[in-house]
Write a protein that holds these residues in place. Sequence first.
Motif, PDB file in Angstrom:
ATOM      1  N   PHE A 103       0.813  -1.218   0.000  1.00 13.39           N
ATOM      2  CA  PHE A 103       0.000   0.000   0.000  1.00 13.39           C
ATOM      3  C   PHE A 103       0.848   1.269   0.000  1.00 13.39           C
ATOM      4  CE2 PHE A 103      -3.016  -3.158   1.822  1.00 13.39           C
ATOM      5  CZ  PHE A 103      -3.942  -3.110   0.784  1.00 13.39           C
ATOM      6  N   VAL A 104       2.028   1.228   0.619  1.00 12.35           N
ATOM      7  CA  VAL A 104       2.930   2.377   0.536  1.00 12.35           C
ATOM      8  C   VAL A 104       3.382   2.595  -0.912  1.00 12.35           C
ATOM      9  CG1 VAL A 104       5.219   3.231   1.184  1.00 12.35           C
ATOM     10  CG2 VAL A 104       3.725   2.241   2.927  1.00 12.35           C
ATOM     11  N   THR A 105       3.695   1.506  -1.597  1.00  9.70           N
ATOM     12  CA  THR A 105       4.109   1.599  -3.007  1.00  9.70           C
ATOM     13  C   THR A 105       3.003   2.202  -3.861  1.00  9.70           C
ATOM     14  OG1 THR A 105       5.536  -0.337  -2.761  1.00  9.70           O
ATOM     15  CG2 THR A 105       4.885   0.265  -5.002  1.00  9.70           C
ATOM     16  N   LEU A 106       1.767   1.738  -3.668  1.00  3.99           N
ATOM     17  CA  LEU A 106       0.651   2.257  -4.462  1.00  3.99           C
ATOM     18  C   LEU A 106       0.380   3.722  -4.139  1.00  3.99           C
ATOM     19  CD1 LEU A 106      -1.745  -0.825  -4.264  1.00  3.99           C
ATOM     20  CD2 LEU A 106      -0.285  -0.148  -6.169  1.00  3.99           C
ATOM     21  N   ALA A 107       0.546   4.119  -2.881  1.00  4.27           N
ATOM     22  CA  ALA A 107       0.378   5.523  -2.514  1.00  4.27           C
ATOM     23  C   ALA A 107       1.433   6.395  -3.200  1.00  4.27           C
ATOM     24  CB  ALA A 107       0.471   5.679  -0.993  1.00  4.27           C
ATOM     25  N   ALA A 108       2.668   5.920  -3.257  1.00  5.99           N
ATOM     26  CA  ALA A 108       3.735   6.678  -3.910  1.00  5.99           C
ATOM     27  C   ALA A 108       3.458   6.845  -5.396  1.00  5.99           C
ATOM     28  CB  ALA A 108       5.076   5.974  -3.688  1.00  5.99           C
ATOM     29  N   VAL A 109       2.957   5.804  -6.042  1.00  5.49           N
ATOM     30  CA  VAL A 109       2.639   5.882  -7.469  1.00  5.49           C
ATOM     31  C   VAL A 109       1.524   6.899  -7.710  1.00  5.49           C
ATOM     32  CG1 VAL A 109       1.666   4.587  -9.412  1.00  5.49           C
ATOM     33  CG2 VAL A 109       3.440   3.550  -7.987  1.00  5.49           C
ATOM     34  N   ALA A 110       0.491   6.881  -6.864  1.00  7.58           N
ATOM     35  CA  ALA A 110      -0.594   7.852  -7.006  1.00  7.58           C
ATOM     36  C   ALA A 110      -0.081   9.277  -6.818  1.00  7.58           C
ATOM     37  CB  ALA A 110      -1.699   7.548  -5.996  1.00  7.58           C
ATOM     38  N   LEU A 111       0.844   9.483  -5.897  1.00  6.56           N
ATOM     39  CA  LEU A 111       1.410  10.818  -5.674  1.00  6.56           C
ATOM     40  C   LEU A 111       2.194  11.287  -6.903  1.00  6.56           C
ATOM     41  CD1 LEU A 111       1.915  13.189  -3.798  1.00  6.56           C
ATOM     42  CD2 LEU A 111       3.886  11.960  -2.866  1.00  6.56           C
ATOM     43  N   VAL A 112       2.926  10.392  -7.541  1.00  8.65           N
ATOM     44  CA  VAL A 112       3.630  10.748  -8.779  1.00  8.65           C
ATOM     45  C   VAL A 112       2.636  11.218  -9.830  1.00  8.65           C
ATOM     46  CG1 VAL A 112       4.974   9.804 -10.705  1.00  8.65           C
ATOM     47  CG2 VAL A 112       5.622   9.267  -8.351  1.00  8.65           C
ATOM     48  N   GLY A 113       1.488  10.550  -9.939  1.00 10.06           N
ATOM     49  CA  GLY A 113       0.464  10.975 -10.887  1.00 10.06           C
ATOM     50  C   GLY A 113      -0.048  12.366 -10.590  1.00 10.06           C
ATOM     51  N   SER A 114      -0.296  12.665  -9.334  1.00 11.35           N
ATOM     52  CA  SER A 114      -0.782  13.990  -8.959  1.00 11.35           C
ATOM     53  C   SER A 114       0.229  15.075  -9.320  1.00 11.35           C
ATOM     54  CB  SER A 114      -1.072  14.022  -7.460  1.00 11.35           C
ATOM     55  OG  SER A 114      -1.495  15.300  -7.047  1.00 11.35           O
ATOM     56  N   LEU A 115       1.502  14.829  -9.021  1.00  5.77           N
ATOM     57  CA  LEU A 115       2.546  15.811  -9.338  1.00  5.77           C
ATOM     58  C   LEU A 115       2.724  15.984 -10.839  1.00  5.77           C
ATOM     59  CD1 LEU A 115       5.188  14.828  -6.612  1.00  5.77           C
ATOM     60  CD2 LEU A 115       3.617  16.787  -6.602  1.00  5.77           C
ATOM     61  N   THR A 116       2.535  14.912 -11.602  1.00  6.19           N
ATOM     62  CA  THR A 116       2.612  15.007 -13.065  1.00  6.19           C
ATOM     63  C   THR A 116       1.521  15.921 -13.599  1.00  6.19           C
ATOM     64  OG1 THR A 116       3.557  12.776 -13.245  1.00  6.19           O
ATOM     65  CG2 THR A 116       2.508  13.690 -15.218  1.00  6.19           C
ATOM     66  N   ALA A 117       0.296  15.747 -13.117  1.00  2.92           N
ATOM     67  CA  ALA A 117      -0.806  16.609 -13.546  1.00  2.92           C
ATOM     68  C   ALA A 117      -0.555  18.058 -13.147  1.00  2.92           C
ATOM     69  CB  ALA A 117      -2.115  16.110 -12.953  1.00  2.92           C
ATOM     70  N   LEU A 118      -0.023  18.270 -11.951  1.00  3.97           N
ATOM     71  CA  LEU A 118       0.272  19.619 -11.483  1.00  3.97           C
ATOM     72  C   LEU A 118       1.306  20.295 -12.374  1.00  3.97           C
ATOM     73  CD1 LEU A 118      -0.034  21.788  -9.240  1.00  3.97           C
ATOM     74  CD2 LEU A 118       1.825  20.630  -8.023  1.00  3.97           C
ATOM     75  N   ALA A 119       2.302  19.547 -12.813  1.00  3.33           N
ATOM     76  CA  ALA A 119       3.399  20.127 -13.577  1.00  3.33           C
ATOM     77  C   ALA A 119       3.079  20.305 -15.062  1.00  3.33           C
ATOM     78  CB  ALA A 119       4.648  19.249 -13.430  1.00  3.33           C
ATOM     79  N   GLY A 120       2.276  19.393 -15.650  1.00  2.82           N
ATOM     80  CA  GLY A 120       2.178  19.419 -17.114  1.00  2.82           C
ATOM     81  C   GLY A 120       0.812  19.370 -17.736  1.00  2.82           C
ATOM     82  N   ALA A 121      -0.252  19.159 -16.968  1.00  4.19           N
ATOM     83  CA  ALA A 121      -1.577  19.034 -17.573  1.00  4.19           C
ATOM     84  C   ALA A 121      -2.095  20.399 -18.023  1.00  4.19           C
ATOM     85  CB  ALA A 121      -2.549  18.388 -16.596  1.00  4.19           C
ATOM     86  N   GLU A 122      -2.721  20.444 -19.213  1.00  3.85           N
ATOM     87  CA  GLU A 122      -3.340  21.662 -19.737  1.00  3.85           C
ATOM     88  C   GLU A 122      -4.847  21.568 -19.553  1.00  3.85           C
ATOM     89  OE1 GLU A 122      -2.056  22.560 -23.765  1.00  3.85           O
ATOM     90  OE2 GLU A 122      -0.364  21.203 -23.514  1.00  3.85           O
ATOM     91  N   GLU A 123      -5.496  22.721 -19.356  1.00  2.47           N
ATOM     92  CA  GLU A 123      -6.942  22.722 -19.195  1.00  2.47           C
ATOM     93  C   GLU A 123      -7.632  22.762 -20.560  1.00  2.47           C
ATOM     94  OE1 GLU A 123      -9.981  21.805 -17.983  1.00  2.47           O
ATOM     95  OE2 GLU A 123      -8.811  22.307 -16.203  1.00  2.47           O
ATOM     96  N   THR A 124      -8.675  21.946 -20.739  1.00  5.78           N
ATOM     97  CA  THR A 124      -9.391  21.872 -22.017  1.00  5.78           C
ATOM     98  C   THR A 124     -10.880  22.140 -21.870  1.00  5.78           C
ATOM     99  OG1 THR A 124      -9.718  19.481 -21.747  1.00  5.78           O
ATOM    100  CG2 THR A 124      -7.750  20.188 -22.937  1.00  5.78           C
ATOM    101  N   SER A 125     -11.362  22.372 -20.675  1.00  8.87           N
ATOM    102  CA  SER A 125     -12.801  22.542 -20.441  1.00  8.87           C
ATOM    103  C   SER A 125     -13.361  23.703 -21.258  1.00  8.87           C
ATOM    104  CB  SER A 125     -13.073  22.788 -18.959  1.00  8.87           C
ATOM    105  OG  SER A 125     -12.677  21.690 -18.179  1.00  8.87           O
ATOM    106  N   GLY A 126     -14.510  23.470 -21.900  1.00 11.20           N
ATOM    107  CA  GLY A 126     -15.212  24.523 -22.613  1.00 11.20           C
ATOM    108  C   GLY A 126     -14.613  24.917 -23.945  1.00 11.20           C
ATOM    109  N   ARG A 127     -13.580  24.230 -24.414  1.00  8.31           N
ATOM    110  CA  ARG A 127     -12.933  24.564 -25.684  1.00  8.31           C
ATOM    111  C   ARG A 127     -13.280  23.520 -26.742  1.00  8.31           C
ATOM    112  NH1 ARG A 127      -6.741  24.891 -24.106  1.00  8.31           N
ATOM    113  NH2 ARG A 127      -6.559  25.613 -26.274  1.00  8.31           N
ATOM    114  N   THR A 128     -13.422  23.958 -27.996  1.00  8.36           N
ATOM    115  CA  THR A 128     -13.709  23.011 -29.066  1.00  8.36           C
ATOM    116  C   THR A 128     -12.481  22.145 -29.326  1.00  8.36           C
ATOM    117  OG1 THR A 128     -12.930  24.449 -30.859  1.00  8.36           O
ATOM    118  CG2 THR A 128     -15.232  24.721 -30.140  1.00  8.36           C
ATOM    119  N   LEU A 129     -12.709  20.985 -29.928  1.00 10.19           N
ATOM    120  CA  LEU A 129     -11.593  20.091 -30.229  1.00 10.19           C
ATOM    121  C   LEU A 129     -10.590  20.744 -31.159  1.00 10.19           C
ATOM    122  CD1 LEU A 129     -13.445  16.676 -30.739  1.00 10.19           C
ATOM    123  CD2 LEU A 129     -12.321  17.545 -28.676  1.00 10.19           C
ATOM    124  N   GLU A 130     -11.099  21.507 -32.135  1.00 11.47           N
ATOM    125  CA  GLU A 130     -10.200  22.147 -33.095  1.00 11.47           C
ATOM    126  C   GLU A 130      -9.395  23.282 -32.462  1.00 11.47           C
ATOM    127  OE1 GLU A 130     -12.912  19.681 -35.146  1.00 11.47           O
ATOM    128  OE2 GLU A 130     -13.372  21.306 -33.734  1.00 11.47           O
TER     129      GLU A 130
END
Length: 465
Positions: free
Chosen positions: A434-461
């Motif tokens: 469970f510690v390992t799985l918690a660490a992996v989930a934390l890496v995912g959160s930090l990845t989204a914080l660092a690099g995810a772009e917002e797309t809400s309300g925008r057309t695909l084009e």
Amino acid sequence: MTIDAPRAARGRPGDSAALAAAIGARFERLPLCRWQVMVRLIVGTATFFEAFDQLLIAYALPQLRTEWHLGTGHATALMTVGSIGLLVGALVSGRLADRVGRVKVIAGCIALASLCNLALTLCTSPEPFMAIRFVQGTAIGGEVPIAATFIAEITRAHQRGRFVLLFELVFPAGLTAGALVAYWLVPLLGWRWMFGLAALPALLCIAVVRCVPESPRWLADHGKHEKALATMASIEEKVERATGAPLPDLRPAPPAPPHGTGGLRELLSGRYGKRMLVIGLLWFTGYFANYGITSWLPTIYGARFHLDLSTALLYSTVTSCAGLLGCLIVALTVDRVGRRNTLIWCMAAAALCLLPLGLSAGSSAVGVLIWTSLAAVFLFGTNICLYLYTPELFPTRIRALGASVGGAMNRLGVILGPIVVGTIYADGALGTVFVTLAAVALVGSLTALAGAEETSGRTLEDVAP
């Protein structure tokens, strides 16, 4: 009734990019009605049964271990071979769907997965079972990301998140239904009946081929201009008939961007390369943590806490139901909260739920039930958001490919999560799991914080020219 081709497309019949932009503008004026719901229902039912198939092995495994005298290594192989097929199917299907069309790939995958379920009921040893599960995995891995891509392409920007994710709810619903059916059917009739029941969706192929149109965006992007215009006009006519009112005025289409090269080279370079890296890490971490938990729960409850089969399956089903609740919450809030914030906070919350289990070394079955169910709320919510978010990040020419490569990273997490958990658990270190799985989930959160772009309300084009 306004169903003629827009001037921009009519004046430049050889320009696929201009026609694709014009069709995107035509989708933006379509109100939500029963036509979209009907298409979502047909494709969603297929995805529901693909999800139903995917997790059945976890609930059949306790009986298979006894019937075929399987050790931990063989049990892990039996569980993960289907996931390897999922990886292969995800990689192949995107390229195929970008070349031959979304609907053909969806229908073919449904048929293949159903035939494999019939074949599984005839197996009497692990070897043929694993071979068939691999083939079935390619079908499931192929259908799910292409279905998500297709639904995104026929949906306008306004409240796209809610519409697409209410469709995507069928996948965790399928996982939950599989758990519920297995809880009742496996102890009563055995694992073969469970796979036999899962063969019924073969009949859906007819409905998909006859009732679901090919994506007009894909048709336009591939130079099938007349078919794209005819399909778009047919959709508009059905929407007008369903609503009983004329469509809103058509807004001018945005200028068509230069058409990219397509293929892996474009996907892995420039702005799309960065997006692919971020989304790939999110897919991997989300599904590593999710399947690292869910795939081994029935076995952990039985072997570690000595629960009987029915109770172990019931506890695992509660966790799946909690995950479904998380998906519903995300579906109803993602347009308001945003894709980026949803991914950041869901992954962080999952890590916080798993950490107490690691620190207490999973001291009781009830404790494992409570904390894994809470973690499932956030992990299922994260993963369903990725099905919405990924197709939004790439243009039509590589949208299915981007979704399938993201799906391949998902499958890599599905494969490695159970393997890593099985390896750690074989040494009796449940807290470390469970510690390992918690660490992996934390890496995912930090990845989204660092690099995810917002797309809400925008057309695909607009998001991906």
